[in-house]
Design a protein around this motif. Structure first.
Motif, PDB file in Angstrom:
ATOM      1  N   HIS A  82       0.833  -1.204   0.000  1.00 10.54           N
ATOM      2  CA  HIS A  82       0.000   0.000   0.000  1.00 10.54           C
ATOM      3  C   HIS A  82       0.863   1.247   0.000  1.00 10.54           C
ATOM      4  CE1 HIS A  82      -3.276  -2.651   1.301  1.00 10.54           C
ATOM      5  NE2 HIS A  82      -2.432  -3.125   2.191  1.00 10.54           N
ATOM      6  N   VAL A  83       0.271   2.327  -0.486  1.00 14.37           N
ATOM      7  CA  VAL A  83       0.822   3.666  -0.294  1.00 14.37           C
ATOM      8  C   VAL A  83      -0.195   4.410   0.556  1.00 14.37           C
ATOM      9  CG1 VAL A  83       1.445   5.863  -1.358  1.00 14.37           C
ATOM     10  CG2 VAL A  83       2.146   3.732  -2.439  1.00 14.37           C
ATOM     11  N   ILE A  84       0.278   4.998   1.639  1.00 15.90           N
ATOM     12  CA  ILE A  84      -0.579   5.847   2.473  1.00 15.90           C
ATOM     13  C   ILE A  84      -0.162   7.285   2.186  1.00 15.90           C
ATOM     14  CG2 ILE A  84      -1.263   6.488   4.812  1.00 15.90           C
ATOM     15  CD1 ILE A  84      -0.568   3.591   5.655  1.00 15.90           C
ATOM     16  N   HIS A  85      -1.078   8.027   1.587  1.00 17.54           N
ATOM     17  CA  HIS A  85      -0.814   9.411   1.200  1.00 17.54           C
ATOM     18  C   HIS A  85      -1.169  10.314   2.373  1.00 17.54           C
ATOM     19  CE1 HIS A  85      -0.619   8.069  -3.042  1.00 17.54           C
ATOM     20  NE2 HIS A  85      -1.557   7.228  -2.644  1.00 17.54           N
ATOM     21  N   VAL A  86      -0.243  11.178   2.758  1.00 17.01           N
ATOM     22  CA  VAL A  86      -0.509  12.180   3.795  1.00 17.01           C
ATOM     23  C   VAL A  86      -0.201  13.547   3.205  1.00 17.01           C
ATOM     24  CG1 VAL A  86       0.018  10.605   5.698  1.00 17.01           C
ATOM     25  CG2 VAL A  86       1.812  12.117   4.839  1.00 17.01           C
ATOM     26  N   VAL A  87      -0.915  14.544   3.677  1.00 14.22           N
ATOM     27  CA  VAL A  87      -0.677  15.904   3.223  1.00 14.22           C
ATOM     28  C   VAL A  87      -0.132  16.696   4.406  1.00 14.22           C
ATOM     29  CG1 VAL A  87      -1.692  18.003   2.265  1.00 14.22           C
ATOM     30  CG2 VAL A  87      -2.500  15.759   1.494  1.00 14.22           C
ATOM     31  N   GLY A  88       1.142  16.998   4.323  1.00 12.50           N
ATOM     32  CA  GLY A  88       1.768  17.793   5.376  1.00 12.50           C
ATOM     33  C   GLY A  88       1.444  19.261   5.186  1.00 12.50           C
ATOM     34  N   PRO A  89       1.522  20.005   6.275  1.00  9.69           N
ATOM     35  CA  PRO A  89       1.284  21.446   6.179  1.00  9.69           C
ATOM     36  C   PRO A  89       2.512  22.175   5.655  1.00  9.69           C
ATOM     37  CG  PRO A  89       1.812  20.857   8.430  1.00  9.69           C
ATOM     38  CD  PRO A  89       1.757  19.565   7.648  1.00  9.69           C
ATOM     39  N   VAL A  90       2.279  23.315   5.054  1.00  8.31           N
ATOM     40  CA  VAL A  90       3.363  24.208   4.664  1.00  8.31           C
ATOM     41  C   VAL A  90       3.815  24.919   5.940  1.00  8.31           C
ATOM     42  CG1 VAL A  90       3.956  26.269   3.314  1.00  8.31           C
ATOM     43  CG2 VAL A  90       2.439  24.521   2.339  1.00  8.31           C
ATOM     44  N   TYR A  91       5.125  25.007   6.150  1.00 10.69           N
ATOM     45  CA  TYR A  91       5.652  25.652   7.355  1.00 10.69           C
ATOM     46  C   TYR A  91       5.323  27.139   7.348  1.00 10.69           C
ATOM     47  CZ  TYR A  91       8.788  27.278  10.963  1.00 10.69           C
ATOM     48  OH  TYR A  91       9.294  27.867  12.093  1.00 10.69           O
ATOM     49  N   SER A  92       5.006  27.645   8.525  1.00 17.02           N
ATOM     50  CA  SER A  92       4.710  29.062   8.679  1.00 17.02           C
ATOM     51  C   SER A  92       5.338  29.577   9.968  1.00 17.02           C
ATOM     52  CB  SER A  92       3.194  29.283   8.734  1.00 17.02           C
ATOM     53  OG  SER A  92       2.897  30.621   9.098  1.00 17.02           O
ATOM     54  N   THR A  93       5.926  30.747   9.913  1.00 14.55           N
ATOM     55  CA  THR A  93       6.426  31.379  11.135  1.00 14.55           C
ATOM     56  C   THR A  93       5.309  32.142  11.839  1.00 14.55           C
ATOM     57  OG1 THR A  93       7.130  33.320   9.871  1.00 14.55           O
ATOM     58  CG2 THR A  93       8.792  31.611  10.279  1.00 14.55           C
ATOM     59  N   ARG A  94       4.186  32.334  11.165  1.00 18.24           N
ATOM     60  CA  ARG A  94       3.077  33.113  11.731  1.00 18.24           C
ATOM     61  C   ARG A  94       2.004  32.256  12.394  1.00 18.24           C
ATOM     62  NH1 ARG A  94       3.502  36.618   6.675  1.00 18.24           N
ATOM     63  NH2 ARG A  94       4.722  38.363   7.455  1.00 18.24           N
ATOM     64  N   ALA A  95       1.944  30.974  12.022  1.00 17.64           N
ATOM     65  CA  ALA A  95       0.908  30.097  12.579  1.00 17.64           C
ATOM     66  C   ALA A  95       1.545  28.772  12.987  1.00 17.64           C
ATOM     67  CB  ALA A  95      -0.185  29.850  11.536  1.00 17.64           C
ATOM     68  N   ASP A  96       1.135  28.250  14.132  1.00 15.52           N
ATOM     69  CA  ASP A  96       1.648  26.963  14.599  1.00 15.52           C
ATOM     70  C   ASP A  96       0.843  25.851  13.929  1.00 15.52           C
ATOM     71  OD1 ASP A  96       2.584  24.717  15.863  1.00 15.52           O
ATOM     72  OD2 ASP A  96       1.987  25.339  17.880  1.00 15.52           O
ATOM     73  N   ARG A  97       1.469  25.173  13.004  1.00 14.44           N
ATOM     74  CA  ARG A  97       0.812  24.089  12.271  1.00 14.44           C
ATOM     75  C   ARG A  97       1.349  22.724  12.684  1.00 14.44           C
ATOM     76  NH1 ARG A  97       1.105  27.292   6.515  1.00 14.44           N
ATOM     77  NH2 ARG A  97      -0.490  28.821   7.040  1.00 14.44           N
ATOM     78  N   SER A  98       2.030  22.676  13.830  1.00 12.80           N
ATOM     79  CA  SER A  98       2.653  21.429  14.276  1.00 12.80           C
ATOM     80  C   SER A  98       1.633  20.324  14.525  1.00 12.80           C
ATOM     81  CB  SER A  98       3.509  21.664  15.518  1.00 12.80           C
ATOM     82  OG  SER A  98       2.743  22.204  16.565  1.00 12.80           O
TER      83      SER A  98
END
Length: 185
Positions: A82-98
């Protein structure tokens, strides 16, 4: 929350060459291929992966897979099931997307469990075109894997550069050195 009992390993190499039950793809929300890990997985896996992703876009995800989400397809010609596709967030210094980045790993483990996978290979999600700082991404990824209960036997981080390998190994060493706090009475 109990810790995973999976063996955590680190490999410098090509994720498309990993013989595991599930390979995790750092996809974009369109699920239709892209650059970096996403492009390599689509290219090595062949047209079956793209066809499966197109079906997902036509049915479950007409607007694309949201950041932090995970979904599985065939692995096509890859040496995985299988391939499990995940969509990571784009890094931002203005918003915590961790929390979105952490969710990629947690959700991939959840999908792997539904597939009855025993082995999984992760790339360094969001550290390429999405510009997440390597040490921080490694800390989040390793923390998510170590802290998420699963039936996985092995979680393998497959890192394309030596710098990424060092960052992930260091994050793992630091996670093991920290004292664990127990809560409850």
């Amino acid at each position: 929350m109990s810790s995973s009992t999976a063996k955590v390993t680190f490999v410098h190499g090509d994720i498309t060459q990993q013989q595991v039950d599930a390979i995790v793809n750092a996809a974009n929300s369109s699920l239709l291929g892209g650059g970096g890990v996403d492009g390599a997985i689509h290219w090595a896996g062949g047209p079956e992966i793209l066809a499966a992703c197109r079906r997902l876009r036509e049915t479950e995800y007409p607007k694309g897979l949201p950041a932090g989400g995970a979904v599985a397809t065939t692995a096509g010609q890859l040496p995985a099931r299988h391939v499990i596709h995940v969509v990571g967030p784009v890094y931002s210094t203005r918003a915590d997307r961790s929390t979105l980045l952490r969710s990629c790993y947690v959700e991939a483990i959840r999908v792997a469990a539904a597939l009855e996978a025993r082995t999984i290979a992760f790339p360094a999600v969001s550290t390429g075109a999405f510009a997440w700082p390597l040490a921080d991404a490694a800390r989040i990824a390793v923390g998510a894997v170590v802290e998420t209960p699963s039936s996985l036997e092995e979680v393998r981080f497959v890192l394309f550069t030596r710098a990424a390998l060092r960052a992930f190994e260091s994050a793992y060493s630091l996670s093991r050195a920290r004292p664990r706090t127990q809560t409850g009475e």
